[in-house]
Design an enzyme around this catalytic site. Structure first.
Site, mmCIF file in Angstrom:
data_model
loop_
_atom_site.group_PDB
_atom_site.id
_atom_site.type_symbol
_atom_site.label_atom_id
_atom_site.label_comp_id
_atom_site.label_asym_id
_atom_site.label_seq_id
_atom_site.Cartn_x
_atom_site.Cartn_y
_atom_site.Cartn_z
ATOM 1 N N GLU A 91 -1.729 -0.868 -5.860
ATOM 2 C CA GLU A 91 -2.828 -0.099 -6.413
ATOM 3 C C GLU A 91 -2.339 0.667 -7.622
ATOM 4 O O GLU A 91 -1.201 1.132 -7.665
ATOM 5 C CB GLU A 91 -3.351 0.887 -5.372
ATOM 6 N N ASP B 218 -2.785 1.615 6.952
ATOM 7 C CA ASP B 218 -2.079 1.219 5.731
ATOM 8 C C ASP B 218 -1.818 -0.291 5.688
ATOM 9 O O ASP B 218 -1.829 -0.902 4.624
ATOM 10 C CB ASP B 218 -0.755 1.980 5.597
ATOM 11 N N ASP C 75 0.855 -1.187 0.000
ATOM 12 C CA ASP C 75 0.000 0.000 0.000
ATOM 13 C C ASP C 75 0.890 1.236 0.000
ATOM 14 O O ASP C 75 1.750 1.379 0.883
ATOM 15 C CB ASP C 75 -0.921 0.007 1.224
#
Ligand SMILES: [Zn+2]
Length: 363
Positions: free
Chosen positions: A264, A346, A180
Site C-alpha cells: 500500500e 492483516d 500489509d
C-alpha cells in the site's frame, strides 16, 4: 542507475579540522543565502538568485574549503525551495543548526579530483584520507559524488555514489506477493508469514532510558557529560545498525522469492504524526525497508507496485470480495458474514493487496 557505497574513513587530526570547517562553511553559506533570499523577497517581492561566490569576497575563509561542497549547499537550498513550492505541507526551508543537523557535506567528481586508492580516498582539499573499504566496487561503475559525514559518536564515513549501466532482463511477473504494513510485525505477507521484526528500539529502551537519565544528571560542559553523551549516541547507533542489517536481509529474501511485490502506498511520516505512534512506526523502519526492496527488485528486473492508499484493503473479503461498511481498528479478526471465512485482519488485507497488484498488472 545509482548506487551508494558507504565506508568508514579515518581522517588525521589536520583533516578532521578541515572537515569540521567544511561542515561549518556549508551550514554558514546555506543559512546566509536563505536569510538573504528571505530579506530580498520581503523588500522586493521578487526572488534572489544568489550563489556561494557572492559571499567569498566578504568571507575569505570560505575559500579554504572545497568549493564543490558550497555549490552543493546552494543546490540543496534550491531543492528545499522547490519542494516547498510543490507541496506547501513540506514547509518553508529551515535554517541549519549546528546542534540539530546531521554533520555532512557532499562533493562531486570533476576532472579526476576524487580518486579511490588502496585503503585511501583522495578528496578535494583533504588529499588522501585513510579508508576501510570492505566491499569491492564493480569496474564498470562511475563515481559521481562523495558525501562525508560524522556521526554523533565521532565516527567518519564517506558515502560514494556511483552511476552504472545494467542490462536488466525484465522478468515477466508470475509470483506475486502482497505485504500489509503492520506496526508490530513490520508487515504480514499474503503467504501468511509475519516479518517477525525484532523491535530493537524497544529492546534497548530500558538501557537507553537509564543512560539518558545519567546524562541528564551530568554537569553541563563537563568531561563526564561528553563521555555519557557518546555512550547514549552509541546505543542509538547500535539500534540503527541492527535494524538496517535486518531490513537488508529481509528485503533480499523477499526479492529472491517473488517477481512482483505489492504494497500500500502509505505516507509514513504523515502516519506516525497522525496516529502519535511516532516511536513504534519509526522503530520498525518500514519506509527504509520499502526503498531497499525497491532497488533490489529493480536490479533483478522485478518490480514493486504501490496500491492506491484509498484501496479498501482491510474492508474487503479476500475470499468472496464482499466489502464491509465498517471495520474498526480494534477488530483484529476478519469475519466475513457473506461467505463465513475467518482470517487474521492483516493477513486478509495482504491477500487483497496482492490481488489488486495482480489486477493492475494483468488487467
Ligand atoms: Zn467473504
Amino acid at each position: 542507475m545509482n548506487r551508494a557505497f558507504k565506508f568508514r574513513i579515518y581522517p588525521n587530526r589536520e583533516q578532521q579540522e578541515l572537515i569540521a570547517k567544511t561542515f561549518g562553511c556549508v551550514r554558514f553559506v546555506y543559512n546566509r543565502m536563505l536569510s538573504d533570499r528571505i530579506a530580498y523577497y520581503k523588500e522586493t517581492k521578487k526572488s534572489l538568485h544568489n550563489t556561494p561566490a557572492d559571499y567569498k569576497k566578504e568571507y575569505e575563509w570560505l575559500g579554504e574549503v572545497d568549493s564543490l561542497a558550497l555549490a552543493n549547499a546552494q543546490l540543496n537550498l534550491n531543492k528545499a525551495y522547490a519542494n516547498f513550492f510543490r507541496d506547501k505541507s513540506i514547509g518553508f526551508p529551515n535554517f541549519k543548526s549546528k546542534k540539530k543537523n546531521h554533520k555532512s557535506y557532499t562533493t562531486n567528481v570533476v576532472n579526476g579530483n576524487i580518486k579511490l586508492g588502496t585503503g585511501e580516498l583522495v578528496l578535494p582539499k583533504l588529499k588522501a584520507v585513510k579508508m576501510k573499504q570492505h566491499r569491492e566496487i564493480p569496474k564498470d561503475y562511475t563515481l559521481k559524488s562523495v558525501t562525508i559525514s560524522q556521526t554523533a559518536t565521532g565516527k567518519y564515513f564517506a558515502s560514494l555514489l556511483y552511476a552504472y549501466e545494467q542490462d536488466i532482463k525484465v522478468i515477466e511477473p508470475k509470483v506475486f506477493l502482497g505485504l500489509d504494513y503492520s506496526m508490530k510485525e513490520l508487515f504480514i505477507s499474503s503467504e501468511g508469514v509475519p516479518a517477525a521484526y525484532p523491535r530493537y528500539y524497544h529492546q534497548a529502551l530500558v538501557k537507553l532510558k537509564k543512560e539518558q537519565r545519567k546524562l541528564s544528571k551530568c554537569q553541563k560542559g563537563s568531561q563526564n557529560r561528553n563521555k555519557q553523551r557518546i555512550k547514549v549516541a552509541k546505543l542509538h547507533e547500535k539500534v540503527r545498525d541492527q535494524r538496517k542489517d535486518f531490513l537488508h536481509k529481509l528485503s533480499r529474501q523477499i526479492t529472491n522469492a517473488a517477481d512482483r511485490v505489492c504494497i500500500e502506498n502509505l505516507n509514513m511520516k504523515g502516519m506516525s504524526r497522525a496516529l502519535h505512534f511516532g516511536k513504534s512506526v519509526s522503530d520498525n523502519g518500514f519506509g527504509m525497508f520499502v526503498s531497499m526492496l525497491d532497488y533490489k527488485l529493480k536490479d533483478q528486473g522485478k518490480d514493486l507496485i504501490k496500491i492506491d492508499k484509498w484501496f479498501p484493503s482491510s474492508k474487503l473479503c479476500s475470499s468472496c470480495g464482499e466489502k464491509k461498511a465498517e471495520l474498526s481498528l480494534s477488530e483484529r479478526i476478519y469475519h466475513c458474514e457473506a461467505c463465513g471465512i475467518i482470517l487474521d485482519r492483516d493477513y486478509n488485507a495482504s491477500i487483497n493487496i496482492k490481488n489488486e497488484g495482480m489486477r493492475m498488472t494483468l488487467g
